[in-house]
Design an enzyme around this catalytic site. Structure first.
Site, PDB file in Angstrom:
ATOM      1  CG  ASP A 162      -1.825  -1.355   1.263  1.00 38.98           C
ATOM      2  OD1 ASP A 162      -2.246  -1.628   0.182  1.00 38.98           O
ATOM      3  OD2 ASP A 162      -2.330  -1.692   2.417  1.00 38.98           O
ATOM      4  N   GLY A 185      -4.569  -4.449  -3.877  1.00 42.92           N
ATOM      5  CA  GLY A 185      -5.589  -3.256  -4.008  1.00 42.92           C
ATOM      6  C   GLY A 185      -4.821  -2.036  -4.291  1.00 42.92           C
ATOM      7  CG  HIS A 186      -2.041  -2.065  -6.899  1.00 44.51           C
ATOM      8  ND1 HIS A 186      -1.087  -2.649  -7.765  1.00 44.51           N
ATOM      9  CD2 HIS A 186      -1.970  -2.592  -5.725  1.00 44.51           C
ATOM     10  CE1 HIS A 186      -0.393  -3.433  -7.148  1.00 44.51           C
ATOM     11  NE2 HIS A 186      -0.798  -3.424  -5.543  1.00 44.51           N
ATOM     12  CD  GLN A 197       0.755  -9.047  -2.501  1.00 41.23           C
ATOM     13  OE1 GLN A 197       1.568  -9.405  -3.314  1.00 41.23           O
ATOM     14  NE2 GLN A 197      -0.465  -8.651  -2.922  1.00 41.23           N
ATOM     15  CE  LYS A 241       2.366  -2.367  -4.403  1.00 41.58           C
ATOM     16  NZ  LYS A 241       2.182  -1.968  -2.933  1.00 41.58           N
TER      17      LYS A 241
END
Ligand code: GDP
Ligand code: IMO
Ligand code: MG
Length: 419
Positions: free
Chosen positions: A14, A41-42, A191, A17
């Site tokens: 988080d 989750g991006h 990650q 990225k």
């Protein structure tokens, strides 16, 4: 030969990225995911619209770029279909010209999710079946996506099969041929380095190599093809789930019960600036909106940790750094940066790899002056407050790697490229 740039998370995930990949996609032809699955989750924010990607690379919003979901990833077919549908509803047409999926990627099955929900809570996994799916892959009992889509089982969702089948390719050939033709590739890590299965804070890690090495095995490109490895670091640290966190402010149980909608008020800021650790953590969480993209969980927050960051620089061979969320540090009178750990009255400068040592480490801080100004509208480095510049220069000097981008907000236009 095209250029290959690997983007990795420098901390516990988080780091921002997604938004940096979106920004850097302007100069790339191909964007690829190489490991992980929909535990990621991006977020990409464009104007007032926010997109959240779990499996599809964050380059998908750009026209005429090829996005690849590589062989090292694990795919939940329905989740991927829903992500494609969602994008199509928003006007992004998905074809094999802008998205391809490796035939060799493994499938997350129902039983994997059930097992993860049952056994993953000790670690605080995302419950998406990631660990059990990789376990079957390593055990040679998994199912690859090509085989899954061609097995004609009546348990399958046919709409979903129809959607995915045309996108499945032998992507190691696709990507190497495009590189040979001079196309530039951006690899989007998921990650973070300290969640890496080999090098992270085991067992509180994910089940893949989230450090730069995962880019080669996860896509089928050789190490000699990689030109740059960029590490993304938040200007502070966050972590979701269990596991050690030396610079954490407050404790996990306190933050779990915090009300997401509660707003930060002046007395909280005063309390944080009087040195109350829990309130400092809460201030980072509120100013940084630190709630998980995938699970909505409050993220644990703490000060920048140079010991952990230097370890990430080493593991990835970082050539450049991006510092995100600098805007979140406004209103702190003093910023702490952890320069070493104290263990049994000894000073440690290298990140300890033994959990029993790590658990007993305490942070040793250096103090830097903070700033009050709002940074979110600043477009150039020289317009930043002096103390913000000092903070950037301090981290750059300590890490020994150039910081080439600083971001001051979630938007594409809140990205400051250093001259
Ligand atoms: P990722 O998993 O590394 O892609 O990061 P996430 O998307 O899970 O979390 C980063 C969050 O911070 C997202 O909500 C982004 O929109 C947001 N974000 C990214 N960069 C910045 C920044 O510089 N400032 C602020 N305030 N938010 C940012
Ligand atoms: P992005 O790509 C933050 C964490 C989970 C848990 C541990 C193992 O958005 O940065 P898993 O479901 O992978 O078996 O969970 O890893 N985790 C993440 N934390 N960002 C992520 O991805 C994460 N993916 C997994 O919270 O502690
Ligand atoms: Mg995320």
């Amino acid at each position: 030969m095209g250029k290959v740039t690997v983007i990795v998370g420098g901390q516990y995930g988080d780091e921002g990225k997604g938004s940096i990949v979106d920004f850097l996609t302007q100069k790339a032809d191909i964007v690829a995911r190489c490991q992980g699955g929909n535990n990621a989750g991006h977020t990409v924010v464009i104007g007032n619209k926010s997109y959240k990607f779990h499996l599809i690379p964050s380059g998908i919003l750009h026209k005429n770029k090829l996005n690849i979901i590589g062989n090292g990833t694990v795919i939940d077919p329905e989740v991927l279909c829903n992500e494609i549908r969602q994008l199509e509803q928003e006007g992004v047409k998905i074809t094999d010209k802008n998205l391809v999926i490796s035939s060799n990627a493994h499938v997350i099955q129902e039983k994997h999710k059930e097992e993860d929900i049952k056994t993953g809570s000790k670690i605080g996994t995302t419950g998406r079946g990631i660990g059990p799916c990789y376990k079957d892959k390593i055990n040679r009992t998994g199912i690859k996506i090509y085989d899954y889509l061609n097995q004609n089982s009546d348990k399958q969702n046919f709409d979903c099969i129809k959607k995915l089948k045309p996108l499945v390719k032998d992507t190691s050939f696709v990507v190497n041929k495009l590189l040979g033709a001079g196309k530039n590739l951006l690899i989007e890590g998921a990650q973070g380095s300290l969640l890496d299965i080999d090098h992270g804070t085991y067992p509180y890690v994910t089940s893949s190599n989230s450090t730069a090495g995962g880019a080669c095995t996860g896509l089928g490109i050789g190490p000699t093809k990689i030109n740059d490895v960029i590490g993304i670091f938040k200007a502070y640290v966050t972590r979701v789930g269990e596991g050690s966190f030396i610079t954490e402010l407050g404790n996990y149980n306190q933050c779990k019960n915090e009300n997401k909608d509660e707003v930060l008020n002046k007395s909280d800021i005063a309390k944080a600036n009087s040195g109350d650790g829990y309130t400092q953590g809460k201030m980072l969480r509120k100013q940084g909106n630190e709630y998980g993209t995938t699970t909505g969980r409050p993220r644990r927050c703490g000060w920048f940790d140079l010991v952990a960051a230097k370890y990430a620089v080493m593991l990835n061979g970082l050539s450049m750094i991006v510092l995100t969320k600098l805007d979140v540090l406004s209103n702190f009178e003093t910023l702490n940066v952890c320069v070493a750990y104290e263990y049994n009255n000894k000073k440690l400068e290298d990140f300890p790899l033994q959990a029993e040592i790590l658990e007993k480490c305490k942070p040793i801080y250096e103090k830097l002056p903070g700033w009050k100004e709002d940074l979110t509208q600043i477009k150039r480095y020289d317009k930043l407050p002096e103390n913000a510049k000092k903070y950037i220069q301090y981290l750059e000097q300590k890490l020994g790697v150039p910081i080439f981008i600083v971001s001051v907000g979630p938007g594409r236009d809140q990205t400051i490229v250093m001259e």
